[in-house]
Enzyme design. Structure first.
Site, PDB file in Angstrom:
ATOM      1  CG  HIS A 247      -1.558   1.296   1.538  1.00  0.00           C
ATOM      2  ND1 HIS A 247      -2.801   1.673   1.058  1.00  0.00           N
ATOM      3  CD2 HIS A 247      -1.113   2.340   2.284  1.00  0.00           C
ATOM      4  CE1 HIS A 247      -3.090   2.875   1.498  1.00  0.00           C
ATOM      5  NE2 HIS A 247      -2.084   3.308   2.245  1.00  0.00           N
ATOM      6  CD  GLU A 248       2.082   3.514   3.915  1.00  0.00           C
ATOM      7  OE1 GLU A 248       2.340   4.584   3.323  1.00  0.00           O
ATOM      8  OE2 GLU A 248       1.196   3.427   4.786  1.00  0.00           O
TER       9      GLU A 248
END
EC number: 3.4.24.-
Length: 441
Positions: A247-248
């Site tokens: 996600h990051e």
């Protein structure tokens, strides 16, 4: 810069770095006033569950012929959680030589978790994990022990290093390359600025129950920080939940691709929220297996099987009722992201239903399979969408990407999905649901 009311301002554009912030300040040349001040360090939510957890709910390609040709890729092995798995509950594997041609230097340039694409460490960049034996990184993880014990620290550093490098190589074959402003120290003369590998701080001491990614312009390192979570006993480590790491990293990809490497085009409330959605959607794409099941994030670190979002991402409106009308500028940025990510979840499901699934999608970006098509459109759409995208302009870029690459083969399938979520052909920026599709669909 363009102001929210549509007017233009002539500004000085500054990037100011602090320990916990990466400020982008835009100062009016005419008046000296602050036109905007935005923190480029992406705080993706406090990763605390949206629901209080009861005690009984807790889960126990150019060849390397250059001046650098002496830096040959080595066959390395890693004990890590495979990139298509979510967290330690699925286990660890001994992964042999995962590096690909997308990384001509390989992932490691010495004998530690440091290389051309990323460096992973605890405390400082000197705190890398070393090989446990020649060409092998194998730290034994003990899930019943505190994450801060040395073997668990090593396991987390190696896992995060493996995941970030895997994402580098996977995103590369779908278009996130040196020329499109990816994260690498050496760019091999293929474009871009270089000197910007991702720094990965494991068990960072700044926060708990958290993760973030700072994305400066091309030529400066992306900075990923992963933290300890104290929501379970023992505590858990964000470096061991692959969906959080993915996600990051995907936020960094979206921030670099939108606006041509400036990292300055996802600063409005809507576009920042949508960036969170792109992050969730990328993490999900890595971990789906073909049937496109409901998907949650953060269930390991929180100890909550429902994860960190309001609803699972789902085909079923009964499971996830979010539609276009739930994402106006006044909404929380995480809710904006959830609305967009759930739309993308349904696009992926529809493309897979209609065009099949490739099991080789992480190493082969060719072919007509739905999951391969989806990621090409994801990446292409980011590259061609305007600065500060909205739901409508991001949707239009995704569909234009399909026309550019595939000539309309998937056009109506995609339109029907967006329309089913209220983002139809006649939708406006007023966040009122509209369900029509273009003529011919």
């Amino acid at each position: 810069m363009r102001r929210p009311d549509g007017s233009l301002a002539h500004v000085w554009d500054f990037l100011l770095e602090q320990a916990d912030h990466s400020w982008n300040a835009r100062i009016s040349i005419a008046t000296g006033g602050v036109e905007s001040l935005v923190d480029r360090r992406w705080r993706s939510g406090d990763y605390a569950p949206r629901h209080r957890v009861a005690a009984d709910e807790v889960d126990g390609p150019k060849s390397a012929e250059s001046s650098s040709s002496s830096k040959l890729q080595r066959r390395l092995s890693y004990v890590a959680i495979p990139i298509t798995w979510q967290d330690p509950r699925e286990g660890f594997e001994f992964i042999v030589n995962p590096e690909s041609a997308s990384s001509p230097y390989g992932w490691v340039t010495a004998n530690s978790t440091a290389g051309n694409n990323a460096i992973a460490f605890k405390g400082s960049q000197a705190g890398v994990a070393s090989e446990t034996s020649p060409y092998v990184f194998a730290y034994s993880f003990n899930g019943t022990a505190d994450p801060r014990v040395p073997q668990n620290v090593g396991a987390a550093i190696v896992n995060a290093f493996y995941v970030v490098n895997s994402i580098h190589d996977i995103s590369y074959i779908y278009g996130f390359t040196e020329a499109t402003f990816n994260f690498q120290d050496e760019n091999f003369g293929r474009g871009g600025q270089g000197n910007d590998r991702i720094t990965i701080s494991i068990q960072d001491s700044a926060y708990i129950n958290y993760a973030d990614f700072a994305t400066p312009p091309d030529g400066q390192s992306g900075r990923l920080r992963l933290f300890i979570y104290d929501l379970t006993h023992p505590d858990r480590d964000g470096g061991l939940e692959n969906d959080i790491i993915a996600h990051e990293c995907a936020i960094g990809i979206a921030t670099r691709l939108t606006g041509g490497g400036t990292a300055a085009c996802l600063q409005s409330r809507i576009s920042r929220g949508m960036a969170l959605g792109w992050g969730d959607a990328f993490a999900e794409w890595l971990e789906q297996t073909g049937a496109i099941a409901d998907f949650t994030l953060g269930s390991y670190v929180t100890g909550d099987q429902r994860g960190i979002r309001s609803y699972p991402y789902s085909r079923s409106p009964a499971v996830n009722p979010l539609t276009y009308q739930d994402g106006p500028p006044s909404a929380d940025v995480h809710l904006i992201g959830e609305v967009w990510a759930n739309m993308l979840h349904n696009v992926l499901a529809a493309l897979t239903d209609n065009y099949g699934w490739s099991d080789n999608f992480l190493v082969d970006s060719s072919g007509p399979s739905g999951n391969v098509v989806y990621m090409h459109l994801y990446m292409d759409g980011l590259s061609i969408q305007p600065c500060e995208p909205t739901f409508i302009t991001a949707r239009d870029a995704f569909i234009q990407a399909e026309l550019n690459r595939y000539g309309g083969r998937h056009y109506c399938v995609i339109w029907r999905v967006f329309a089913s979520k209220g983002l139809g052909y006649g939708a406006y920026q007023d966040y009122v649901n509209e369900y029509s599709v273009p003529p011919g669909c």
